[in-house]
Design an enzyme around this catalytic site. Structure first.
Site, PDB file in Angstrom:
ATOM      1  N   GLY A   9      16.837  32.369   7.617  1.00 14.85           N
ATOM      2  CA  GLY A   9      15.428  31.985   7.676  1.00 14.85           C
ATOM      3  C   GLY A   9      14.984  32.191   9.113  1.00 14.85           C
ATOM      4  N   GLY A  14      13.888  28.486  12.119  1.00 15.26           N
ATOM      5  CA  GLY A  14      15.036  29.373  12.354  1.00 15.26           C
ATOM      6  C   GLY A  14      14.935  30.119  13.681  1.00 15.26           C
ATOM      7  CG  ASN A  95      12.489  25.145  -0.234  1.00 14.38           C
ATOM      8  OD1 ASN A  95      11.980  26.264  -0.316  1.00 14.38           O
ATOM      9  ND2 ASN A  95      12.104  24.267   0.671  1.00 14.38           N
ATOM     10  CG  ASN A 120      12.722  19.057   4.310  1.00 13.70           C
ATOM     11  OD1 ASN A 120      13.573  18.182   4.278  1.00 13.70           O
ATOM     12  ND2 ASN A 120      12.029  19.341   5.401  1.00 13.70           N
ATOM     13  NE  ARG A 151       9.352  14.276  13.510  1.00 19.25           N
ATOM     14  CZ  ARG A 151       9.479  15.020  12.429  1.00 19.25           C
ATOM     15  NH1 ARG A 151       9.973  14.484  11.318  1.00 19.25           N
ATOM     16  NH2 ARG A 151       9.107  16.281  12.434  1.00 19.25           N
ATOM     17  CG  HIS A 175      14.550  14.325   6.246  1.00 20.45           C
ATOM     18  ND1 HIS A 175      14.179  13.702   7.414  1.00 20.45           N
ATOM     19  CD2 HIS A 175      14.016  15.573   6.315  1.00 20.45           C
ATOM     20  CE1 HIS A 175      13.455  14.526   8.147  1.00 20.45           C
ATOM     21  NE2 HIS A 175      13.329  15.669   7.497  1.00 20.45           N
TER      22      HIS A 175
HETATM   23  N1  APR Z   1      16.512  34.363   2.155  1.00 22.75           N
HETATM   24  C1  APR Z   1      16.291  34.384   3.470  1.00 22.75           C
HETATM   25  N2  APR Z   1      15.154  33.932   4.027  1.00 22.75           N
HETATM   26  C2  APR Z   1      14.229  33.430   3.212  1.00 22.75           C
HETATM   27  C3  APR Z   1      14.411  33.346   1.810  1.00 22.75           C
HETATM   28  C4  APR Z   1      15.624  33.855   1.277  1.00 22.75           C
HETATM   29  N3  APR Z   1      15.890  33.836  -0.025  1.00 22.75           N
HETATM   30  N4  APR Z   1      13.298  32.793   1.266  1.00 22.75           N
HETATM   31  C5  APR Z   1      12.468  32.506   2.281  1.00 22.75           C
HETATM   32  N5  APR Z   1      13.020  32.897   3.455  1.00 22.75           N
HETATM   33  C6  APR Z   1      12.465  32.825   4.792  1.00 22.75           C
HETATM   34  C7  APR Z   1      10.975  33.160   4.849  1.00 22.75           C
HETATM   35  O1  APR Z   1      10.774  34.563   4.781  1.00 22.75           O
HETATM   36  C8  APR Z   1      10.567  32.571   6.196  1.00 22.75           C
HETATM   37  O2  APR Z   1      10.663  33.510   7.250  1.00 22.75           O
HETATM   38  O3  APR Z   1      12.520  31.498   5.316  1.00 22.75           O
HETATM   39  C9  APR Z   1      11.602  31.446   6.400  1.00 22.75           C
HETATM   40  C10 APR Z   1      10.988  30.072   6.452  1.00 22.75           C
HETATM   41  O4  APR Z   1      10.201  30.004   7.590  1.00 22.75           O
HETATM   42  P1  APR Z   1       8.809  29.224   7.663  1.00 22.75           P
HETATM   43  O5  APR Z   1       7.973  29.592   6.489  1.00 22.75           O
HETATM   44  O6  APR Z   1       8.266  29.436   9.035  1.00 22.75           O
HETATM   45  O7  APR Z   1       9.250  27.700   7.463  1.00 22.75           O
HETATM   46  P2  APR Z   1       9.888  26.721   8.542  1.00 22.75           P
HETATM   47  O8  APR Z   1       8.803  25.934   9.199  1.00 22.75           O
HETATM   48  O9  APR Z   1      10.847  27.459   9.389  1.00 22.75           O
HETATM   49  O10 APR Z   1      10.670  25.694   7.600  1.00 22.75           O
HETATM   50  C11 APR Z   1      11.808  26.104   6.874  1.00 22.75           C
HETATM   51  O11 APR Z   1      12.878  23.964   7.042  1.00 22.75           O
HETATM   52  O12 APR Z   1      12.047  22.002   7.937  1.00 22.75           O
HETATM   53  C12 APR Z   1      12.306  22.716   6.772  1.00 22.75           C
HETATM   54  O13 APR Z   1      10.647  21.918   5.182  1.00 22.75           O
HETATM   55  C13 APR Z   1      11.036  22.996   5.991  1.00 22.75           C
HETATM   56  O14 APR Z   1      12.079  23.813   4.005  1.00 22.75           O
HETATM   57  C14 APR Z   1      11.426  24.199   5.192  1.00 22.75           C
HETATM   58  C15 APR Z   1      12.400  24.935   6.116  1.00 22.75           C
END
Ligand code: APR
Length: 309
Positions: A9, A14, A95, A120, A151, A175
Protein backbone atom coordinates in the site's frame (compact mmCIF):
# COMPACT_ATOMS: atom_id res chain seq x y z
CA UNK A 1 23.23 -7.66 7.20
CA UNK A 2 20.96 -4.91 5.93
CA UNK A 3 17.39 -5.50 7.00
CA UNK A 4 14.51 -5.39 4.53
CA UNK A 5 11.00 -4.10 5.08
CA UNK A 6 8.21 -4.25 2.53
CA UNK A 7 5.34 -1.80 2.83
CA UNK A 8 2.21 -2.91 0.99
CA UNK A 9 0.00 0.00 0.00
CA UNK A 10 1.90 3.03 -1.29
CA UNK A 11 -0.80 5.48 -0.27
CA UNK A 12 -0.67 8.02 2.53
CA UNK A 13 0.23 5.71 5.40
CA UNK A 14 2.45 3.39 3.36
CA UNK A 15 4.50 6.08 1.65
CA UNK A 16 4.96 7.99 4.91
CA UNK A 17 6.08 4.81 6.67
CA UNK A 18 8.55 4.13 3.84
CA UNK A 19 9.92 7.65 4.21
CA UNK A 20 10.38 7.32 7.97
CA UNK A 21 11.99 3.86 7.69
CA UNK A 22 14.48 5.12 5.11
CA UNK A 23 15.24 8.41 6.82
CA UNK A 24 15.94 6.61 10.08
CA UNK A 25 18.16 4.29 7.98
CA UNK A 26 16.56 1.26 9.59
CA UNK A 27 16.42 -0.94 6.49
CA UNK A 28 16.02 -1.15 2.74
CA UNK A 29 12.42 -0.54 1.74
CA UNK A 30 10.19 -2.05 -0.94
CA UNK A 31 6.90 -0.29 -1.63
CA UNK A 32 4.13 -2.31 -3.27
CA UNK A 33 0.81 -1.11 -4.60
CA UNK A 34 -1.84 -2.32 -7.00
CA UNK A 35 -1.72 0.94 -8.98
CA UNK A 36 0.95 0.94 -11.66
CA UNK A 37 3.62 3.58 -11.31
CA UNK A 38 2.66 4.81 -7.84
CA UNK A 39 5.05 2.66 -5.76
CA UNK A 40 7.82 3.04 -8.35
CA UNK A 41 7.35 6.81 -8.52
CA UNK A 42 7.20 7.31 -4.76
CA UNK A 43 10.21 5.03 -4.14
CA UNK A 44 12.23 6.93 -6.77
CA UNK A 45 11.21 10.29 -5.32
CA UNK A 46 12.25 9.13 -1.83
CA UNK A 47 15.54 7.77 -3.19
CA UNK A 48 16.26 11.13 -4.78
CA UNK A 49 15.77 12.80 -1.39
CA UNK A 50 18.37 10.49 0.18
CA UNK A 51 21.45 12.63 -0.61
CA UNK A 52 19.82 15.56 1.16
CA UNK A 53 18.39 13.53 4.03
CA UNK A 54 21.73 11.74 4.34
CA UNK A 55 20.83 8.08 4.33
CA UNK A 56 21.86 5.08 2.25
CA UNK A 57 18.70 3.02 2.52
CA UNK A 58 17.73 1.52 -0.84
CA UNK A 59 14.17 2.08 -1.97
CA UNK A 60 12.29 0.22 -4.69
CA UNK A 61 8.69 0.16 -5.87
CA UNK A 62 6.77 -2.67 -7.52
CA UNK A 63 3.34 -3.95 -8.47
CA UNK A 64 4.22 -7.57 -7.83
CA UNK A 65 5.64 -9.35 -4.83
CA UNK A 66 8.88 -10.76 -6.21
CA UNK A 67 10.67 -7.61 -5.15
CA UNK A 68 9.50 -8.20 -1.58
CA UNK A 69 11.27 -11.56 -1.25
CA UNK A 70 12.89 -12.33 2.08
CA UNK A 71 11.59 -9.29 3.92
CA UNK A 72 12.18 -9.25 7.66
CA UNK A 73 8.96 -7.30 8.18
CA UNK A 74 5.96 -6.60 5.97
CA UNK A 75 3.81 -3.64 6.93
CA UNK A 76 0.34 -3.95 5.39
CA UNK A 77 -1.41 -0.64 4.78
CA UNK A 78 -3.31 -1.62 1.62
CA UNK A 79 -7.01 -0.86 1.59
CA UNK A 80 -9.41 1.99 1.55
CA UNK A 81 -9.36 4.71 4.21
CA UNK A 82 -12.36 6.26 5.96
CA UNK A 83 -14.37 9.20 4.68
CA UNK A 84 -16.34 11.60 6.91
CA UNK A 85 -19.29 9.84 8.56
CA UNK A 86 -17.75 6.40 8.11
CA UNK A 87 -16.61 4.25 11.02
CA UNK A 88 -13.58 1.99 10.71
CA UNK A 89 -16.05 -0.90 10.66
CA UNK A 90 -17.60 0.36 7.41
CA UNK A 91 -14.38 -0.70 5.68
CA UNK A 92 -14.84 -4.33 6.69
CA UNK A 93 -15.91 -6.04 3.48
CA UNK A 94 -13.60 -4.21 1.10
CA UNK A 95 -10.50 -4.38 3.24
CA UNK A 96 -11.09 -8.02 4.17
CA UNK A 97 -10.74 -9.02 0.52
CA UNK A 98 -7.69 -6.82 0.06
CA UNK A 99 -5.87 -8.10 3.17
CA UNK A 100 -6.62 -11.69 2.22
CA UNK A 101 -5.14 -11.35 -1.26
CA UNK A 102 -2.18 -9.27 -0.10
CA UNK A 103 -1.28 -11.71 2.70
CA UNK A 104 -1.41 -14.64 0.29
CA UNK A 105 1.18 -13.00 -1.95
CA UNK A 106 3.35 -11.71 0.88
CA UNK A 107 3.84 -15.12 2.50
CA UNK A 108 4.81 -16.77 -0.80
CA UNK A 109 7.95 -14.63 -0.93
CA UNK A 110 8.61 -13.93 2.75
CA UNK A 111 7.55 -17.00 4.73
CA UNK A 112 9.57 -15.91 7.76
CA UNK A 113 8.47 -12.28 7.89
CA UNK A 114 6.79 -10.55 10.77
CA UNK A 115 3.53 -8.92 9.66
CA UNK A 116 2.52 -5.53 11.02
CA UNK A 117 -1.09 -4.82 10.10
CA UNK A 118 -2.26 -1.22 9.77
CA UNK A 119 -5.37 -1.47 7.56
CA UNK A 120 -8.73 -0.96 9.26
CA UNK A 121 -10.83 -2.18 10.93
CA UNK A 122 -7.56 -3.13 12.54
CA UNK A 123 -8.42 -5.92 14.94
CA UNK A 124 -10.50 -7.76 12.35
CA UNK A 125 -7.81 -7.36 9.68
CA UNK A 126 -5.29 -8.98 12.05
CA UNK A 127 -7.55 -12.05 12.14
CA UNK A 128 -7.66 -12.15 8.34
CA UNK A 129 -3.86 -11.93 8.10
CA UNK A 130 -3.30 -14.59 10.74
CA UNK A 131 -5.78 -17.01 9.17
CA UNK A 132 -4.53 -16.49 5.64
CA UNK A 133 -0.84 -16.68 6.57
CA UNK A 134 -1.04 -19.50 9.08
CA UNK A 135 1.77 -17.64 10.87
CA UNK A 136 2.25 -18.13 14.61
CA UNK A 137 0.74 -15.46 16.83
CA UNK A 138 4.16 -13.96 17.55
CA UNK A 139 4.48 -12.89 13.90
CA UNK A 140 1.15 -11.13 13.30
CA UNK A 141 0.85 -7.82 15.11
CA UNK A 142 -1.63 -4.98 14.76
CA UNK A 143 -0.74 -1.30 14.92
CA UNK A 144 -3.28 0.53 17.06
CA UNK A 145 -2.22 1.06 20.65
CA UNK A 146 0.97 2.93 19.83
CA UNK A 147 -1.07 5.38 17.76
CA UNK A 148 -3.92 5.73 20.25
CA UNK A 149 -1.43 6.18 23.11
CA UNK A 150 0.52 8.77 21.11
CA UNK A 151 -2.68 10.73 20.62
CA UNK A 152 -3.41 10.56 24.35
CA UNK A 153 0.20 11.62 25.07
CA UNK A 154 -0.05 14.58 22.71
CA UNK A 155 -3.29 15.76 24.33
CA UNK A 156 -1.88 15.36 27.87
CA UNK A 157 1.26 17.33 26.94
CA UNK A 158 -0.83 20.10 25.42
CA UNK A 159 -3.18 20.26 28.41
CA UNK A 160 -0.37 20.40 30.99
CA UNK A 161 2.01 22.48 28.86
CA UNK A 162 4.91 20.05 29.21
CA UNK A 163 7.15 18.28 26.72
CA UNK A 164 5.66 15.29 24.95
CA UNK A 165 8.91 13.53 25.83
CA UNK A 166 7.87 13.50 29.48
CA UNK A 167 4.61 11.70 28.78
CA UNK A 168 3.99 7.98 28.80
CA UNK A 169 0.46 6.72 28.24
CA UNK A 170 -1.35 3.50 27.74
CA UNK A 171 -4.43 2.85 25.63
CA UNK A 172 -5.58 -0.76 25.43
CA UNK A 173 -8.47 -2.64 23.82
CA UNK A 174 -9.77 -2.61 20.28
CA UNK A 175 -8.96 0.17 17.81
CA UNK A 176 -12.44 1.68 17.90
CA UNK A 177 -14.90 3.58 20.04
CA UNK A 178 -14.47 1.15 22.94
CA UNK A 179 -10.70 1.59 23.27
CA UNK A 180 -9.53 1.92 26.86
CA UNK A 181 -7.24 4.83 27.82
CA UNK A 182 -5.71 3.98 31.21
CA UNK A 183 -5.02 7.14 33.26
CA UNK A 184 -3.42 5.17 36.11
CA UNK A 185 -0.71 4.00 33.71
CA UNK A 186 -0.33 7.39 32.01
CA UNK A 187 2.39 9.51 33.52
CA UNK A 188 4.17 12.84 33.33
CA UNK A 189 7.82 12.37 34.28
CA UNK A 190 6.75 9.30 36.21
CA UNK A 191 3.79 10.90 38.00
CA UNK A 192 0.38 9.39 37.13
CA UNK A 193 -1.95 11.95 35.53
CA UNK A 194 -4.56 10.99 38.12
CA UNK A 195 -2.45 13.07 40.56
CA UNK A 196 -2.17 16.02 38.20
CA UNK A 197 -5.63 16.48 36.71
CA UNK A 198 -9.25 16.15 37.78
CA UNK A 199 -11.16 13.08 36.64
CA UNK A 200 -13.28 15.38 34.47
CA UNK A 201 -10.26 16.82 32.64
CA UNK A 202 -8.82 13.35 32.12
CA UNK A 203 -12.13 12.09 30.72
CA UNK A 204 -12.17 14.97 28.25
CA UNK A 205 -8.74 13.94 26.94
CA UNK A 206 -9.70 10.26 26.91
CA UNK A 207 -12.80 11.02 24.85
CA UNK A 208 -10.76 13.08 22.40
CA UNK A 209 -8.35 10.13 22.14
CA UNK A 210 -11.20 7.71 21.37
CA UNK A 211 -12.37 10.09 18.65
CA UNK A 212 -8.84 10.91 17.49
CA UNK A 213 -9.14 9.18 14.13
CA UNK A 214 -12.58 10.63 13.42
CA UNK A 215 -11.38 14.14 14.33
CA UNK A 216 -8.73 13.94 11.61
CA UNK A 217 -11.10 12.36 9.07
CA UNK A 218 -13.49 15.26 9.74
CA UNK A 219 -10.77 17.78 9.00
CA UNK A 220 -9.19 16.07 5.99
CA UNK A 221 -12.52 15.05 4.44
CA UNK A 222 -10.81 13.02 1.69
CA UNK A 223 -8.97 10.44 3.77
CA UNK A 224 -7.78 9.48 7.21
CA UNK A 225 -4.76 10.16 9.42
CA UNK A 226 -1.38 9.06 8.18
CA UNK A 227 1.56 10.87 9.78
CA UNK A 228 0.95 9.47 13.27
CA UNK A 229 -0.16 6.01 12.04
CA UNK A 230 3.04 5.75 9.98
CA UNK A 231 5.17 6.86 12.95
CA UNK A 232 3.49 4.23 15.12
CA UNK A 233 4.08 1.40 12.64
CA UNK A 234 7.71 2.44 12.27
CA UNK A 235 8.28 2.52 16.03
CA UNK A 236 7.07 -1.08 16.15
CA UNK A 237 9.26 -2.05 13.17
CA UNK A 238 12.29 -0.40 14.76
CA UNK A 239 11.88 -2.33 18.00
CA UNK A 240 11.76 -5.57 15.99
CA UNK A 241 14.59 -4.75 13.57
CA UNK A 242 16.94 -3.66 16.37
CA UNK A 243 15.66 -6.28 18.82
CA UNK A 244 15.10 -3.45 21.27
CA UNK A 245 12.45 -5.32 23.27
CA UNK A 246 10.36 -2.19 23.79
CA UNK A 247 7.08 -2.57 25.63
CA UNK A 248 4.43 -1.14 23.32
CA UNK A 249 0.65 -1.45 23.23
CA UNK A 250 -0.19 -3.52 20.14
CA UNK A 251 -3.02 -5.71 18.90
CA UNK A 252 -1.88 -9.21 19.81
CA UNK A 253 -3.59 -12.59 19.64
CA UNK A 254 -4.66 -13.48 23.15
CA UNK A 255 -5.06 -16.98 24.50
CA UNK A 256 -6.34 -16.48 28.01
CA UNK A 257 -4.40 -13.32 28.94
CA UNK A 258 -6.68 -10.71 30.51
CA UNK A 259 -9.41 -13.36 30.45
CA UNK A 260 -9.68 -13.08 26.64
CA UNK A 261 -9.21 -15.97 24.22
CA UNK A 262 -8.95 -16.37 20.47
CA UNK A 263 -9.03 -12.64 19.76
CA UNK A 264 -6.72 -9.82 18.71
CA UNK A 265 -6.96 -7.09 21.34
CA UNK A 266 -4.64 -4.21 22.22
CA UNK A 267 -2.41 -5.05 25.19
CA UNK A 268 1.17 -4.16 26.17
CA UNK A 269 3.65 -6.50 24.46
CA UNK A 270 7.40 -6.82 24.25
CA UNK A 271 8.57 -6.41 20.65
CA UNK A 272 11.88 -7.93 19.63
CA UNK A 273 13.45 -9.83 16.74
CA UNK A 274 10.91 -12.66 17.12
CA UNK A 275 7.93 -10.33 17.03
CA UNK A 276 5.67 -10.48 20.08
CA UNK A 277 8.08 -11.96 22.62
CA UNK A 278 5.88 -11.47 25.66
CA UNK A 279 2.41 -10.28 26.54
CA UNK A 280 2.62 -8.10 29.61
CA UNK A 281 -0.11 -8.74 32.15
CA UNK A 282 -1.08 -5.64 34.09
CA UNK A 283 -2.88 -5.70 37.38
CA UNK A 284 -6.09 -3.96 36.33
CA UNK A 285 -8.81 -2.67 38.65
CA UNK A 286 -12.27 -4.20 38.30
CA UNK A 287 -13.41 -1.13 36.38
CA UNK A 288 -10.44 -1.19 33.97
CA UNK A 289 -10.91 -4.90 33.39
CA UNK A 290 -14.60 -4.38 32.69
CA UNK A 291 -13.80 -1.73 30.08
CA UNK A 292 -11.22 -4.00 28.42
CA UNK A 293 -13.66 -6.92 28.29
CA UNK A 294 -16.33 -4.64 26.83
CA UNK A 295 -13.87 -3.65 24.13
CA UNK A 296 -13.06 -7.32 23.49
CA UNK A 297 -16.78 -8.00 23.01
CA UNK A 298 -16.87 -5.25 20.35
CA UNK A 299 -13.90 -6.87 18.58
CA UNK A 300 -15.60 -10.26 18.75
CA UNK A 301 -18.76 -8.78 17.19
CA UNK A 302 -16.67 -7.34 14.39
CA UNK A 303 -14.93 -10.65 13.77
CA UNK A 304 -18.32 -12.40 13.73
CA UNK A 305 -19.72 -9.79 11.33
CA UNK A 306 -16.71 -10.30 9.08
CA UNK A 307 -17.51 -13.97 8.65
CA UNK A 308 -20.82 -12.92 7.03
CA UNK A 309 -19.37 -10.50 4.45
N1 APR B 1 -2.78 -4.44 -3.14
C1 APR B 1 -1.90 -3.46 -2.94
N2 APR B 1 -2.27 -2.19 -2.69
C2 APR B 1 -3.57 -1.92 -2.64
C3 APR B 1 -4.56 -2.92 -2.82
C4 APR B 1 -4.11 -4.24 -3.09
N3 APR B 1 -4.96 -5.25 -3.29
N4 APR B 1 -5.78 -2.34 -2.71
C5 APR B 1 -5.57 -1.04 -2.44
N5 APR B 1 -4.24 -0.78 -2.41
C6 APR B 1 -3.57 0.48 -2.20
C7 APR B 1 -4.25 1.66 -2.90
O1 APR B 1 -3.95 1.66 -4.28
C8 APR B 1 -3.65 2.85 -2.16
O2 APR B 1 -2.49 3.35 -2.79
O3 APR B 1 -3.58 0.87 -0.82
C9 APR B 1 -3.29 2.26 -0.78
C10 APR B 1 -4.06 2.88 0.36
O4 APR B 1 -3.66 4.20 0.46
P1 APR B 1 -4.65 5.40 0.84
O5 APR B 1 -5.88 5.30 0.02
O6 APR B 1 -3.84 6.65 0.79
O7 APR B 1 -5.06 5.05 2.34
P2 APR B 1 -4.21 5.29 3.67
O8 APR B 1 -4.58 6.61 4.26
O9 APR B 1 -2.78 5.00 3.41
O10 APR B 1 -4.82 4.18 4.63
C11 APR B 1 -4.60 2.81 4.39
O11 APR B 1 -4.58 2.24 6.72
O12 APR B 1 -5.03 3.60 8.54
C12 APR B 1 -5.52 2.62 7.69
O13 APR B 1 -7.93 3.01 7.65
C13 APR B 1 -6.74 3.12 6.92
O14 APR B 1 -7.38 1.01 6.00
C14 APR B 1 -6.72 2.22 5.72
C15 APR B 1 -5.23 1.97 5.48
Amino acid sequence: MVKKVTVVGAGNVGATAAQRLAEKELCDVVLIDIIEGIPQGKALDLAEAAPIEKHDAHLAGANNYEASANSDIVIITAGIPRKPGMSRDNLLATNKGIIKSVTKEVIKYSPKAILIIVSNPLDAMCHVAMEESGFPKQRVIGMAGVLDSARFRAFIAEELNVSVENIQALVLGGHGDTMVPLPRFSTVAGVPITELMSAKRIEKLATRTRNGGAEIVGLLKTGSAYYAPASAAVEMAESILKDKKKILPCAAYLEGEYGISGLFVGVPVKLGKNGVEEIISLNLTAEEKKALLKSAVAVQELVDAMKKV
